[in-house]
Design a protein around this motif. Sequence first.
Motif, PDB file in Angstrom:
ATOM      1  N   ASP A 172       0.832  -1.205   0.000  1.00  0.00           N
ATOM      2  CA  ASP A 172       0.000   0.000   0.000  1.00  0.00           C
ATOM      3  C   ASP A 172       0.868   1.257   0.000  1.00  0.00           C
ATOM      4  N   ALA A 173       1.931   1.233   0.806  1.00  0.00           N
ATOM      5  CA  ALA A 173       2.817   2.392   0.894  1.00  0.00           C
ATOM      6  C   ALA A 173       3.525   2.635  -0.433  1.00  0.00           C
ATOM      7  N   ILE A 174       3.998   1.576  -1.076  1.00  0.00           N
ATOM      8  CA  ILE A 174       4.687   1.726  -2.364  1.00  0.00           C
ATOM      9  C   ILE A 174       3.733   2.256  -3.428  1.00  0.00           C
ATOM     10  N   ASP A 175       2.516   1.726  -3.460  1.00  0.00           N
ATOM     11  CA  ASP A 175       1.520   2.218  -4.422  1.00  0.00           C
ATOM     12  C   ASP A 175       1.226   3.698  -4.191  1.00  0.00           C
ATOM     13  N   PHE A 176       1.130   4.086  -2.940  1.00  0.00           N
ATOM     14  CA  PHE A 176       0.870   5.483  -2.594  1.00  0.00           C
ATOM     15  C   PHE A 176       1.991   6.388  -3.116  1.00  0.00           C
ATOM     16  N   HIS A 180       1.225   9.305  -6.436  1.00  0.00           N
ATOM     17  CA  HIS A 180       1.094  10.721  -6.094  1.00  0.00           C
ATOM     18  C   HIS A 180       2.397  11.448  -6.431  1.00  0.00           C
ATOM     19  N   GLU A 181       2.429  12.027  -7.613  1.00  0.00           N
ATOM     20  CA  GLU A 181       3.646  12.695  -8.072  1.00  0.00           C
ATOM     21  C   GLU A 181       3.929  13.992  -7.321  1.00  0.00           C
ATOM     22  N   GLU A 182       2.930  14.536  -6.651  1.00  0.00           N
ATOM     23  CA  GLU A 182       3.123  15.815  -5.955  1.00  0.00           C
ATOM     24  C   GLU A 182       3.843  15.643  -4.619  1.00  0.00           C
TER      25      GLU A 182
END
Length: 467
Positions: A172-176, A180-182
Amino acid sequence: MSETELHEAPATEQDELDEDDRLRPEFVDAVLDAVRDGDDEAARALVEPLHPADIADLFELTPHEDRGRLATALKDLLDADVFAEMNDYVREDLIDALTPTQVADLASELDTDDAVAIIEDMDEAEQRAVLRALDPDDRAAIEEALSYPEESAGRLMQRELIAVPDHWTVGDAIDFLRQHEELTTDFWEIFVVDAGHHPVGTCQLSWILRTPGNIAIADVMKREQTLIPVDMDQEEVALRFQKYALISAAVVDSANRLVGMITVDDIVHIIQQEAGEDVLRLSGAGEGDINEPIRFTVRTRIAWLVVNLGATILSASVVGVFQGEIARFALLAALMPIVSALGGNAGTQTLAVVVRALATNQLTSSNTLRMLMREFQIALCNGVALGGVGAIGSYLILGHLQLSIVFAVAMMINSLVAGLVGVIVPVALDKANVDPAVSSAVFVTTATDVMGFFSFLGLASLWGLSG
């Protein structure tokens, strides 16, 4: 291109500018000559390959009257990174020449801590104008930072960080992070928070990369962490980073909620700044910044010089009490400055050690007495050694045994006084919440001057020395 061709490729202009002489006088003169001749294009061509930190240094090396013209010529190169690296006084010069909208554009490109560093020194009216020109999110972050005391963790921290809930998996953390490029790109660890946004642990990036995605992040995180209160003084923050070898640390508010982080690159600057300030305060030289306006430097130095003048008058009054003895035996006047000077030097040595120990929390109430006894023993050894050498030297030169004995005893007494006041004065000032680096020196030197003259001339008077 082959590996051989890569090694044999000629050095580029950037490579040449990476040498230690990239800002040598002839380079700076060439840039300024182009600016003065109105050849902005030539000036930009020379400066463009430089690192932002080197462009900031270029402005510091430029005379005050030429900085505005140089800024105009290099306006396309003056980005947020350059302003973040500038000396405070030089940056203020250039900020004054920009409109609030231009300052807001620069601040929006910076991390919160760097943006605050630019805005906090502006006049209140200018601050409001810049804040109005910012995006609502940026404005809220900077206004919150400005609400904290100066030189506190709240001013130093940056809000741009990565925090994830403790119920997530590593996947989940890696996907997040990917989606989110910002998100900020400058971080070494991920903070793990509970439902109330309280930090409960940290995960280094290396752990995230090496752990299977189905593992709960709570199972791999490090639960022990050093939390920094938002109102903690920046010097204490730096001490914690040094003590616990931190790369970054979470900053929490009064409710223990995560509000920001501090990274080691900011701490390096703080350590350098605080160490330099302490050294300069001991001498009463102010900030010691060569870019500081002359009126500020004069105001700071003259205040301490006046204090020292008063201390000198006090010492002279002690000498005046014994003017009869000096008139009867002129050799006293030749030796008494030596007693005073050696006591002052010894006191300064002790003072420097104690102020540093207080600044680094090595000296606390639990070991003050031990420190006092240690410096007393050192002062006693130094006094005996100096007294012996002084007695022999003065006897060989002046041939007066009684005077040499008085000279030796006075040096021993003043050495002991120097050791004691060198500890007691800064510790007492620290207990009274007065910066010992600012005020200690004048008290220590006054004590050693007065005691040096009094002990030497008093002993001479008791002994009844005469020419």
